[in-house]
Motif scaffolding. Structure first.
Motif, mmCIF file in Angstrom:
data_model
loop_
_atom_site.group_PDB
_atom_site.id
_atom_site.type_symbol
_atom_site.label_atom_id
_atom_site.label_comp_id
_atom_site.label_asym_id
_atom_site.label_seq_id
_atom_site.Cartn_x
_atom_site.Cartn_y
_atom_site.Cartn_z
ATOM 1 N N TRP A 128 2.772 -13.201 -2.644
ATOM 2 C CA TRP A 128 3.558 -12.293 -3.472
ATOM 3 C C TRP A 128 2.780 -11.780 -4.671
ATOM 4 N N ASN A 129 1.859 -12.565 -5.190
ATOM 5 C CA ASN A 129 1.146 -12.147 -6.400
ATOM 6 C C ASN A 129 -0.219 -11.547 -6.093
ATOM 7 N N SER A 130 -0.500 -11.330 -4.816
ATOM 8 C CA SER A 130 -1.775 -10.711 -4.450
ATOM 9 C C SER A 130 -1.752 -9.215 -4.756
ATOM 10 N N PRO A 131 -2.876 -8.623 -5.147
ATOM 11 C CA PRO A 131 -2.960 -7.161 -5.187
ATOM 12 C C PRO A 131 -2.685 -6.601 -3.789
ATOM 13 N N LYS A 132 -1.970 -5.476 -3.724
ATOM 14 C CA LYS A 132 -1.497 -4.973 -2.431
ATOM 15 C C LYS A 132 -1.816 -3.492 -2.276
ATOM 16 N N PHE A 133 -2.277 -3.140 -1.077
ATOM 17 C CA PHE A 133 -2.551 -1.749 -0.726
ATOM 18 C C PHE A 133 -1.858 -1.418 0.595
ATOM 19 N N LEU A 134 -1.480 -0.156 0.751
ATOM 20 C CA LEU A 134 -1.041 0.383 2.030
ATOM 21 C C LEU A 134 -2.087 1.376 2.503
ATOM 22 N N LEU A 135 -2.389 1.343 3.804
ATOM 23 C CA LEU A 135 -3.375 2.251 4.377
ATOM 24 C C LEU A 135 -2.807 2.799 5.676
ATOM 25 N N GLY A 136 -2.551 4.092 5.712
ATOM 26 C CA GLY A 136 -1.962 4.702 6.898
ATOM 27 C C GLY A 136 -2.708 5.942 7.326
ATOM 28 N N GLU A 137 -2.556 6.279 8.602
ATOM 29 C CA GLU A 137 -3.173 7.482 9.146
ATOM 30 C C GLU A 137 -2.096 8.357 9.786
ATOM 31 N N SER A 138 -2.145 9.670 9.532
ATOM 32 C CA SER A 138 -1.278 10.654 10.155
ATOM 33 C C SER A 138 0.191 10.358 9.836
ATOM 34 N N PHE A 139 1.052 10.175 10.859
ATOM 35 C CA PHE A 139 2.424 9.793 10.560
ATOM 36 C C PHE A 139 2.472 8.482 9.781
ATOM 37 N N GLY A 140 1.434 7.694 9.898
ATOM 38 C CA GLY A 140 1.352 6.481 9.095
ATOM 39 C C GLY A 140 1.325 6.769 7.604
ATOM 40 N N THR A 141 0.921 7.993 7.209
ATOM 41 C CA THR A 141 1.007 8.375 5.797
ATOM 42 C C THR A 141 2.431 8.796 5.448
ATOM 43 N N THR A 142 3.109 9.456 6.395
ATOM 44 C CA THR A 142 4.533 9.758 6.214
ATOM 45 C C THR A 142 5.283 8.462 5.937
ATOM 46 N N ARG A 143 5.011 7.471 6.763
ATOM 47 C CA ARG A 143 5.621 6.143 6.631
ATOM 48 C C ARG A 143 5.228 5.477 5.315
ATOM 49 N N ALA A 144 3.946 5.567 4.946
ATOM 50 C CA ALA A 144 3.464 4.867 3.760
ATOM 51 C C ALA A 144 4.172 5.334 2.498
ATOM 52 N N ALA A 145 4.440 6.634 2.396
ATOM 53 C CA ALA A 145 5.138 7.150 1.213
ATOM 54 C C ALA A 145 6.543 6.573 1.114
ATOM 55 N N LEU A 146 7.248 6.530 2.252
ATOM 56 C CA LEU A 146 8.594 5.961 2.261
ATOM 57 C C LEU A 146 8.570 4.464 1.989
ATOM 58 N N VAL A 147 7.638 3.762 2.598
ATOM 59 C CA VAL A 147 7.549 2.314 2.401
ATOM 60 C C VAL A 147 7.201 2.000 0.949
ATOM 61 N N ALA A 148 6.309 2.776 0.356
ATOM 62 C CA ALA A 148 5.956 2.556 -1.043
ATOM 63 C C ALA A 148 7.186 2.669 -1.936
ATOM 64 N N LYS A 149 8.009 3.677 -1.680
ATOM 65 C CA LYS A 149 9.234 3.842 -2.464
ATOM 66 C C LYS A 149 10.179 2.661 -2.250
ATOM 67 N N LEU A 150 10.354 2.248 -0.993
ATOM 68 C CA LEU A 150 11.248 1.122 -0.698
ATOM 69 C C LEU A 150 10.753 -0.153 -1.375
ATOM 70 N N LEU A 151 9.462 -0.410 -1.293
ATOM 71 C CA LEU A 151 8.918 -1.619 -1.906
ATOM 72 C C LEU A 151 9.131 -1.615 -3.419
ATOM 73 N N GLU A 152 8.907 -0.464 -4.034
ATOM 74 C CA GLU A 152 9.069 -0.375 -5.488
ATOM 75 C C GLU A 152 10.535 -0.473 -5.891
ATOM 76 N N ASP A 153 11.410 0.255 -5.195
ATOM 77 C CA ASP A 153 12.811 0.365 -5.624
ATOM 78 C C ASP A 153 13.678 -0.803 -5.178
ATOM 79 N N GLU A 154 13.483 -1.286 -3.938
ATOM 80 C CA GLU A 154 14.407 -2.275 -3.388
ATOM 81 C C GLU A 154 13.867 -3.696 -3.448
ATOM 82 N N TYR A 155 12.548 -3.874 -3.307
ATOM 83 C CA TYR A 155 11.990 -5.224 -3.268
ATOM 84 C C TYR A 155 11.211 -5.572 -4.532
ATOM 85 N N ARG A 156 11.025 -4.589 -5.431
ATOM 86 C CA ARG A 156 10.268 -4.806 -6.666
ATOM 87 C C ARG A 156 8.861 -5.315 -6.366
#
Length: 503
Positions: A187-215
């Motif tokens: 939980w306290n590790s530095p974290k990155f998301l890396l996506g390609e193509s639709f994986g970038t579509t997904r990454a933007a949504l996941v980033a928002k969910l992680l920030e807003d819902e899971y902190r």
């Protein structure tokens, strides 16, 4: 005689009873998650790393704790890393693509070698070599396959369609990350998301969910061949004026590569900047004016398109100044009996139907798909010891594409049709996390997600220019099949991550 008569009679009478019994039969119990763990050692960017390869399932669960889906991932975790070591979650796109492209193309500890010059890689066996330039010296890597791809499946009474959708998919990936962090004490590790193509579509949504819902605060996002706002990457929609603009620099790069434009007295970078300026300053206003465009301006814009695309003035006129990026792939080399690739327009192939408006198949995908698939499955069985009867789905479950839900509205709710756009979700994640930065990579010869669209998209939506780093390379959608671009990409991503970790 009596036995021969009774057998078919019993079958005939019993079939409905058997069907009813099967319908009422309890769902078989769900086994414990499967895992294949092996130990390895490699040298990455000159640093020796001992690591575990953890290929296995993570179960998503409902509110009652019952499993709903198995997400299979390939995690490469340094043995002496500890909680302070960064971890990067990696996925491809599609939707419906397993992670084999990024896994075996550039970011995994092994890679398949295909020719850099866009020639066909030939027949197996394909070379599988150490990927000494990858970023395992900086971060642990977790390659993730969504439901219906790779080994990932829905479980129990749950259907795959529950996970096949824009928001459904992002929710599952965010939940996977939460459970993986918990299971591995990260939980306290530095974290990155890396996506390609639709994986970038997904990454933007996941980033928002992680920030807003899971902190969960992220340290950085790496978007390869970005596809956030689909207006700029949908050339097949006739009235989409934006795509006629965003595709011009990619068409210019392609025409340059195939020698269809005048290269005298200039270089590629200058030529592409001139193409950008022409697209925005001349083509866009002309298209906006429509049938009120005066003849002199129309002729100047037509000649500009001829200069940058290598197409004939007659074709440009007949297209009404609207060059469809996919039709361009079929037209550029038509007089040679060839079409160019969509995923990577450096590739070319002789189509079965040379009169088709656009290629029916992708010359690039046809060239290297077998090499990637064969090498991954060989690597899983040999190096990682994955010995499983479950088929590895690549391509994805054949039902996925037809059942994918692009709508972000609840079933039954009315909504005005609009482009898929997760750039606003990325903007929200950047708002919630002022330290978050974004790395964007694109290929000059990508006719699926054009590199100029990345600039167009990420410079809008209230995303600050100082938050995004752009890097463009020779090659296409998977620019890493071009060896100099693969090495440059890895070096740039490593520098980006090290910079994010110092902030």
């Amino acid at each position: 005689m009596r036995q021969r008569f009774l057998a078919p009679l019993c079958l005939a009478l019993g079939l409905p009873l058997l069907a009813h019994a099967e319908a009422d039969a309890p769902t078989p119990p769900i086994p414990e998650p499967t895992a294949f763990v092996s130990e390895h050692r490699g040298t990455f960017n000159g640093k020796a790393v001992s690591y575990e390869a953890r290929a296995g399932e993570t179960y998503l669960r409902d509110a009652d704790g019952e499993p709903t889906a198995s997400i299979f991932s390939f995690a490469y975790v340094a043995k002496d890393g500890g909680e302070d070591r960064p971890v990067t979650f990696v996925w491809n796109g599609g939707p419906g693509s397993a992670s084999l492209w990024l896994h075996m193309g550039t970011f995994g500890p092994k890679r398949v070698v295909v020719p850099s010059d866009a020639s066909h890689p030939g027949l197996p066996p394909y070379p599988i070599v150490d990927a000494a330039e990858t970023i395992l010296d900086v971060t642990d890597l977790v390659f993730v396959d969504p439901v219906g791809t790779g080994y990932s499946r829905a479980l129990g009474d749950h259907e795959s369609t529950e996970f096949w959708g824009l928001t459904e998919d992002a929710g599952a990936m965010a939940e996977f990350i939460r459970r993986w962090l918990s299971a591995n004490g990260r939980w306290n590790s530095p974290k990155f998301l890396l996506g390609e193509s639709f994986g970038t579509t997904r990454a933007a949504l996941v980033a928002k969910l992680l920030e807003d819902e899971y902190r969960v605060a992220l340290n950085g996002l790496v978007l390869i061949s970005q596809a956030l706002d689909y207006a700029g990457s949908s050339p097949y929609v006739r009235d989409n004026l934006i795509s006629y603009v965003t595709y011009v620099p990619t068409m210019a790069a392609t025409a340059w590569h195939h020698g269809k434009v005048d290269r005298e007295g200039t270089d590629l970078e200058t030529f592409l900047q001139e193409a950008r300026d022409f697209a925005v300053d001349e083509l866009l206003p002309a298209l906006f004016r429509g049938n009120t465009l005066d003849a002199e301006t129309r002729a100047r814009v037509r000649d500009g398109l001829v200069r940058f695309t290598g197409l004939s003035p007659t074709y440009v006129e007949r297209a009404d100044l609207r060059i469809n990026g996919f039709r361009f792939a079929g037209e550029l080399l038509r007089d040679e009996g060839l079409s160019v690739g969509l995923n990577d327009a450096r590739y070319s192939a002789e189509p079965v139907d040379n009169l088709a408006a656009r290629p029916e198949n992708d010359a690039a995908g046809d060239a290297f798909s077998a090499a990637f698939t064969g090498s991954l499955l060989s690597y899983l069985h040999g190096d990682l010891g994955v010995d499983w009867e479950r088929p590895y789905l690549s391509p994805a479950d054949p039902e996925l594409s037809d059942h994918w839900n692009w709508s972000r509205e609840a079933p039954g709710e009315t909504w005005e049709p609009h482009w898929v756009n997760t750039a606003r979700d990325l903007a929200r994640a950047l708002e919630a996390n002022p330290a978050l930065r974004v790395f964007v990579a694109g290929g000059y010869h990508d006719l699926v997600t054009p590199f100029f669209d990345a600039e167009f998209t990420l410079r809008r939506h209230r995303i600050g220019a100082d938050r995004v780093d752009f890097h463009f390379y020779h090659g296409g959608h998977m620019m890493y099949v071009h060896e100099p671009s693969r090495q440059a990409l890895l070096g740039d991503v490593r520098a980006f991550m090290n910079g994010a970790l110092r902030e």
